[in-house]
Design a protein around this motif. Structure first.
Motif, PDB file in Angstrom:
ATOM      1  N   TYR A 371     -15.069  -9.644  12.121  1.00 38.51           N
ATOM      2  CA  TYR A 371     -14.666  -8.806  13.256  1.00 38.51           C
ATOM      3  C   TYR A 371     -13.148  -8.658  13.319  1.00 38.51           C
ATOM      4  O   TYR A 371     -12.627  -7.573  13.561  1.00 38.51           O
ATOM      5  CB  TYR A 371     -15.196  -9.406  14.564  1.00 38.51           C
ATOM      6  CG  TYR A 371     -14.856  -8.564  15.787  1.00 38.51           C
ATOM      7  CD1 TYR A 371     -15.614  -7.443  16.102  1.00 38.51           C
ATOM      8  CD2 TYR A 371     -13.787  -8.891  16.615  1.00 38.51           C
ATOM      9  CE1 TYR A 371     -15.322  -6.652  17.215  1.00 38.51           C
ATOM     10  CE2 TYR A 371     -13.488  -8.114  17.730  1.00 38.51           C
ATOM     11  CZ  TYR A 371     -14.258  -7.006  18.018  1.00 38.51           C
ATOM     12  OH  TYR A 371     -13.949  -6.232  19.122  1.00 38.51           O
ATOM     13  N   ASN A 372     -12.436  -9.761  13.083  1.00 37.55           N
ATOM     14  CA  ASN A 372     -10.976  -9.728  13.192  1.00 37.55           C
ATOM     15  C   ASN A 372     -10.281  -9.483  11.855  1.00 37.55           C
ATOM     16  O   ASN A 372      -9.052  -9.418  11.806  1.00 37.55           O
ATOM     17  CB  ASN A 372     -10.465 -11.040  13.808  1.00 37.55           C
ATOM     18  CG  ASN A 372     -10.860 -11.155  15.275  1.00 37.55           C
ATOM     19  OD1 ASN A 372     -10.588 -10.269  16.071  1.00 37.55           O
ATOM     20  ND2 ASN A 372     -11.537 -12.251  15.618  1.00 37.55           N
ATOM     21  N   ALA A 373     -11.036  -9.372  10.784  1.00 35.66           N
ATOM     22  CA  ALA A 373     -10.432  -9.088   9.481  1.00 35.66           C
ATOM     23  C   ALA A 373      -9.848  -7.679   9.469  1.00 35.66           C
ATOM     24  O   ALA A 373     -10.396  -6.753  10.068  1.00 35.66           O
ATOM     25  CB  ALA A 373     -11.473  -9.234   8.375  1.00 35.66           C
ATOM     26  N   SER A 374      -8.750  -7.512   8.756  1.00 36.32           N
ATOM     27  CA  SER A 374      -8.092  -6.213   8.696  1.00 36.32           C
ATOM     28  C   SER A 374      -8.952  -5.195   7.964  1.00 36.32           C
ATOM     29  O   SER A 374      -9.683  -5.531   7.030  1.00 36.32           O
ATOM     30  CB  SER A 374      -6.744  -6.343   7.984  1.00 36.32           C
ATOM     31  OG  SER A 374      -6.145  -5.073   7.807  1.00 36.32           O
ATOM     32  N   ARG A 375      -8.843  -3.943   8.411  1.00 41.37           N
ATOM     33  CA  ARG A 375      -9.514  -2.832   7.725  1.00 41.37           C
ATOM     34  C   ARG A 375      -8.578  -2.164   6.717  1.00 41.37           C
ATOM     35  O   ARG A 375      -8.897  -1.102   6.179  1.00 41.37           O
ATOM     36  CB  ARG A 375     -10.001  -1.806   8.748  1.00 41.37           C
ATOM     37  CG  ARG A 375     -11.430  -2.004   9.264  1.00 41.37           C
ATOM     38  CD  ARG A 375     -11.728  -3.370   9.777  1.00 41.37           C
ATOM     39  NE  ARG A 375     -13.094  -3.473  10.310  1.00 41.37           N
ATOM     40  CZ  ARG A 375     -13.655  -4.606  10.699  1.00 41.37           C
ATOM     41  NH1 ARG A 375     -12.991  -5.738  10.615  1.00 41.37           N
ATOM     42  NH2 ARG A 375     -14.891  -4.630  11.170  1.00 41.37           N
ATOM     43  N   ALA A 376      -7.445  -2.756   6.468  1.00 35.55           N
ATOM     44  CA  ALA A 376      -6.512  -2.208   5.487  1.00 35.55           C
ATOM     45  C   ALA A 376      -7.106  -2.324   4.085  1.00 35.55           C
ATOM     46  O   ALA A 376      -7.858  -3.251   3.784  1.00 35.55           O
ATOM     47  CB  ALA A 376      -5.169  -2.931   5.557  1.00 35.55           C
ATOM     48  N   ALA A 377      -6.763  -1.382   3.239  1.00 34.33           N
ATOM     49  CA  ALA A 377      -7.274  -1.361   1.862  1.00 34.33           C
ATOM     50  C   ALA A 377      -6.235  -1.922   0.903  1.00 34.33           C
ATOM     51  O   ALA A 377      -5.059  -2.093   1.250  1.00 34.33           O
ATOM     52  CB  ALA A 377      -7.640   0.064   1.471  1.00 34.33           C
ATOM     53  N   GLU A 378      -6.679  -2.177  -0.316  1.00 33.84           N
ATOM     54  CA  GLU A 378      -5.760  -2.629  -1.368  1.00 33.84           C
ATOM     55  C   GLU A 378      -6.096  -1.910  -2.667  1.00 33.84           C
ATOM     56  O   GLU A 378      -7.265  -1.789  -3.042  1.00 33.84           O
ATOM     57  CB  GLU A 378      -5.856  -4.142  -1.573  1.00 33.84           C
ATOM     58  CG  GLU A 378      -4.915  -4.650  -2.660  1.00 33.84           C
ATOM     59  CD  GLU A 378      -5.001  -6.150  -2.888  1.00 33.84           C
ATOM     60  OE1 GLU A 378      -4.267  -6.656  -3.753  1.00 33.84           O
ATOM     61  OE2 GLU A 378      -5.816  -6.815  -2.218  1.00 33.84           O
ATOM     62  N   VAL A 379      -5.053  -1.437  -3.333  1.00 33.64           N
ATOM     63  CA  VAL A 379      -5.192  -0.890  -4.674  1.00 33.64           C
ATOM     64  C   VAL A 379      -4.679  -1.960  -5.628  1.00 33.64           C
ATOM     65  O   VAL A 379      -3.496  -2.312  -5.605  1.00 33.64           O
ATOM     66  CB  VAL A 379      -4.391   0.417  -4.841  1.00 33.64           C
ATOM     67  CG1 VAL A 379      -4.505   0.926  -6.273  1.00 33.64           C
ATOM     68  CG2 VAL A 379      -4.891   1.470  -3.857  1.00 33.64           C
ATOM     69  N   TYR A 380      -5.565  -2.500  -6.441  1.00 26.26           N
ATOM     70  CA  TYR A 380      -5.234  -3.673  -7.250  1.00 26.26           C
ATOM     71  C   TYR A 380      -5.249  -3.335  -8.736  1.00 26.26           C
ATOM     72  O   TYR A 380      -6.255  -2.879  -9.279  1.00 26.26           O
ATOM     73  CB  TYR A 380      -6.244  -4.792  -6.968  1.00 26.26           C
ATOM     74  CG  TYR A 380      -5.992  -6.042  -7.765  1.00 26.26           C
ATOM     75  CD1 TYR A 380      -4.791  -6.735  -7.663  1.00 26.26           C
ATOM     76  CD2 TYR A 380      -6.967  -6.528  -8.626  1.00 26.26           C
ATOM     77  CE1 TYR A 380      -4.568  -7.888  -8.401  1.00 26.26           C
ATOM     78  CE2 TYR A 380      -6.764  -7.688  -9.369  1.00 26.26           C
ATOM     79  CZ  TYR A 380      -5.557  -8.363  -9.251  1.00 26.26           C
ATOM     80  OH  TYR A 380      -5.334  -9.495  -9.992  1.00 26.26           O
ATOM     81  N   ASP A 381      -4.109  -3.553  -9.371  1.00 23.41           N
ATOM     82  CA  ASP A 381      -3.964  -3.387 -10.815  1.00 23.41           C
ATOM     83  C   ASP A 381      -4.256  -4.729 -11.469  1.00 23.41           C
ATOM     84  O   ASP A 381      -3.577  -5.729 -11.205  1.00 23.41           O
ATOM     85  CB  ASP A 381      -2.528  -2.935 -11.123  1.00 23.41           C
ATOM     86  CG  ASP A 381      -2.295  -2.664 -12.601  1.00 23.41           C
ATOM     87  OD1 ASP A 381      -3.184  -2.981 -13.421  1.00 23.41           O
ATOM     88  OD2 ASP A 381      -1.219  -2.142 -12.948  1.00 23.41           O
ATOM     89  N   HIS A 382      -5.276  -4.782 -12.327  1.00 26.01           N
ATOM     90  CA  HIS A 382      -5.696  -6.039 -12.929  1.00 26.01           C
ATOM     91  C   HIS A 382      -4.792  -6.491 -14.077  1.00 26.01           C
ATOM     92  O   HIS A 382      -4.983  -7.599 -14.592  1.00 26.01           O
ATOM     93  CB  HIS A 382      -7.133  -5.912 -13.450  1.00 26.01           C
ATOM     94  CG  HIS A 382      -8.151  -5.817 -12.364  1.00 26.01           C
ATOM     95  ND1 HIS A 382      -8.964  -6.862 -11.982  1.00 26.01           N
ATOM     96  CD2 HIS A 382      -8.492  -4.787 -11.538  1.00 26.01           C
ATOM     97  CE1 HIS A 382      -9.759  -6.483 -11.002  1.00 26.01           C
ATOM     98  NE2 HIS A 382      -9.493  -5.226 -10.711  1.00 26.01           N
ATOM     99  N   ALA A 383      -3.824  -5.674 -14.472  1.00 28.37           N
ATOM    100  CA  ALA A 383      -2.993  -6.033 -15.627  1.00 28.37           C
ATOM    101  C   ALA A 383      -2.023  -7.184 -15.358  1.00 28.37           C
ATOM    102  O   ALA A 383      -1.977  -8.150 -16.139  1.00 28.37           O
ATOM    103  CB  ALA A 383      -2.240  -4.802 -16.133  1.00 28.37           C
TER     104      ALA A 383
END
Length: 568
Positions: A371-383
């Protein structure tokens, strides 16, 4: 759209996207508009999971202000306006009522300050060409007017209410499909029922490996294919961590899966939505939708396999208790529930990883809070961290900000490809969104197609926007079809037969539930009845060559989706 995995396996793509929900769809649309050669693969049907299991809202996230997430709120408010512009037939203004209680944190002063900030952050909300889409600022209602508008409110301590505006979608699954269709129109190749089972790799210069493509199981034929791509994007939503694990058994990013159920009942609030706080279950929305009401949503950590998601009778019972606590005047019972559905929010897990204890669970794992976790997204580069080049994961986020998340993904992909091109999705209509003023377009379409009832034409515009002529043209593709396909599927229902046939021939619908739930909306308000389901099945069966056994299996499988699952 035509499905051809064999041809896709003979093509090399700039971008291969894993996942056909709104994140993958938006990424395919953006990348295709920028000139990249794109493939999109979905293991089930497009928009089958989180994308269609939402509250149907395009909103700024008023409650995120409490957490101080001003950047996320501002991003959401900007994206809300963009969706109104590029999908005018799909995204519409919606007034919300929030009751105020006392003079503390739930009172009119504190809420008024929050809504003032909300309006300031949405300074560009009326940069729109259609006046009907413009959103007024918030206003305050007296206690008496609040009760006149919402008689079911708790009266103890009530000091009035606030009215503010956000937006809702007519059909999120169709809007997702329109992003995919827009990508296809720009040259993308897509396939549903195509499960990615692993990555193909080669040794990278320096260290690690480079992802060169994906292995795909064709769920229709059983054949295996390899689809090659210079960059692969993991946009698998609730399955994103499982997809990452195909490349690294212990991926550097984890998800919290949050289960949210919704119930649909009779019209409860007219034209206004309600944002209600319950003492026993947090906040929930009461949302008018297509003449009915959606009430949602729950927010609980879901630790089972996302493929096993469903709604139990206990889920409904518990949620009704929350709703009746927040709105005691409703007195809702199980008999009031016409339909129900569930979705999973994939949230970025920002808690530090710890070594599990003897029971295999760390203290941090036990404290997960969706419920309190952010709804922000992340773009993650695995390199950089994992030495896996050529793989990008789009993790978390929310429906409203999916277009912007896709923009960031494509920006990174272009950087990896050594190319540059500006994003155009913020100013390009989605497939079907090319119209000036929606009301004017509907009126003109009704005049142009006067041989159809006005409600049928309006429904066609709601679902297909400016592409309704393409749908109706399907009725003329084979001699003698037109009259039968322009008839209603059921008395009083605006859906007509040509929509079913068009879904099979041009929208990659392969199973009955694809059409019932995600192409026509026939099942999104509850079970339309066995006779309607059978009629749709027979139309599809003639197109796809189903025998009696296949027809019966499709019908029974679809009808089961209207039932609750056994409790665990």
């Amino acid at each position: 759209m035509q499905r051809d995995l064999a041809a896709m396996s003979a093509t090399e793509y700039d971008l291969v996207i894993v996942g056909g929900g709104i994140t993958g769809a938006s990424t395919a649309w953006d990348a295709s508009l920028r000139g990249l050669k794109v493939a999109l693969l979905e293991k089930d049907d497009f928009a089958h999971a989180t994308t269609s299991g939402s509250s149907k809202l395009v909103h700024g996230g008023l409650r995120y202000l409490v957490n101080g997430e001003l950047k996320l709120v501002r991003e959401s408010l900007r994206e809300r306006r963009i969706w109104e512009n590029v999908a005018p037939h799909m995204v519409h203004p919606l007034p919300f009522v929030i009751p105020t209680y006392g003079w503390g944190m739930k009172g009119p002063i504190v809420l008024g300050l929050g809504l003032t900030l909300y309006d300031l952050l949405s300074f560009d909300r009326n940069w729109l060409s259609d006046d009907d889409k413009k959103l007024p600022g918030f206003r305050r209602l007296s206690k008496g007017k609040a009760l006149d508008l919402v008689p079911s409110l708790k009266r103890e301590g009530l000091t009035g209410a606030m009215v503010y505006y956000d937006c809702q979608m007519f059909a999120p699954e169709r809007l997702c499909l329109e992003c995919i269709e827009g990508a296809v129109e720009c040259g993308a190749d897509v396939a549903n029922y195509a499960e990615v089972t692993g990555f193909t790799t080669e040794a990278a210069m320096g260290r690690g490996v480079k992802v060169t493509g994906v292995n795909v199981a064709d769920e229709v034929t059983g054949a295996m294919h390899t689809i090659r791509g210079k960059v692969v994007v993991n946009a698998a939503g609730p399955w994103a961590d499982k997809t990452m694990a195909m490349a690294d058994e212990t991926p550097a990013r984890r998800l919290i899966r949050s289960k949210g159920i919704h119930i649909i009942t009779r019209d409860l609030s007219g034209d206004h939505a309600l944002a209600i706080q319950s003492a026993i279950g947090g906040h929930f929305f009461v949302i008018p939708w297509r003449g009915y009401t959606i009430i949602g949503t729950t927010d609980t950590v879901f630790e089972d396999d996302p493929d096993e998601l469903g709604v139990t009778e206990k889920d409904i019972e518990d949620f009704l208790a929350v709703v009746n606590d927040g709105l005691p005047g409703l007195h809702l019972t199980r008999e009031d529930v016409i339909h129900f559905y569930a979705g999973i929010r994939p949230l970025v897990d920002t808690t530090p990883q710890e070594v599990p204890d003897a029971d295999g669970e760390s203290a941090k794992e036990a404290e997960k809070d969706s419920y309190n976790a952010s709804r922000a997204a992340e773009v993650y580069d695995h390199a950089p961290e994992e030495a896996i080049d050529g793989l990008i994961s789009a993790i978390g986020g929310k429906w409203t900000t999916s277009r912007h998340l896709a923009e960031q993904v494509v920006d990174l992909a272009l950087k990896k490809l050594g190319r540059t091109a500006k994003c155009e999705t913020q100013c390009t209509p989605v497939y079907g969104g090319d119209m000036a003023r929606l009301k004017t377009y509907v009126a003109r379409a009704q005049k142009r197609h006067s041989y159809l009832a006005p409600d049928i034409v309006e429904n066609l515009v709601n679902f297909y926007g400016s592409r309704i002529d393409e749908v109706l043209a399907t009725a003329d593709e084979k001699p003698g079809e037109r009259e039968a396909l322009l008839k209603r599927i059921a008395p009083g229902n605006p859906v007509i037969g040509v929509q079913v046939v068009h879904a099979v021939r041009h929208e990659m619908a392969l199973h009955l539930d694809d059409v019932i739930f995600r192409r026509t909306g026939l099942g999104t308000l509850g079970n339309p009845g066995s006779s309607v389901v059978k009629q749709v099945a027979e139309l599809m069966g003639r197109e796809l060559g189903w025998d009696e056994t296949a027809l019966a299996n499709e019908m029974s499988g679809t009808l089961r989706l209207f039932e609750t699952i056994p409790g665990r």
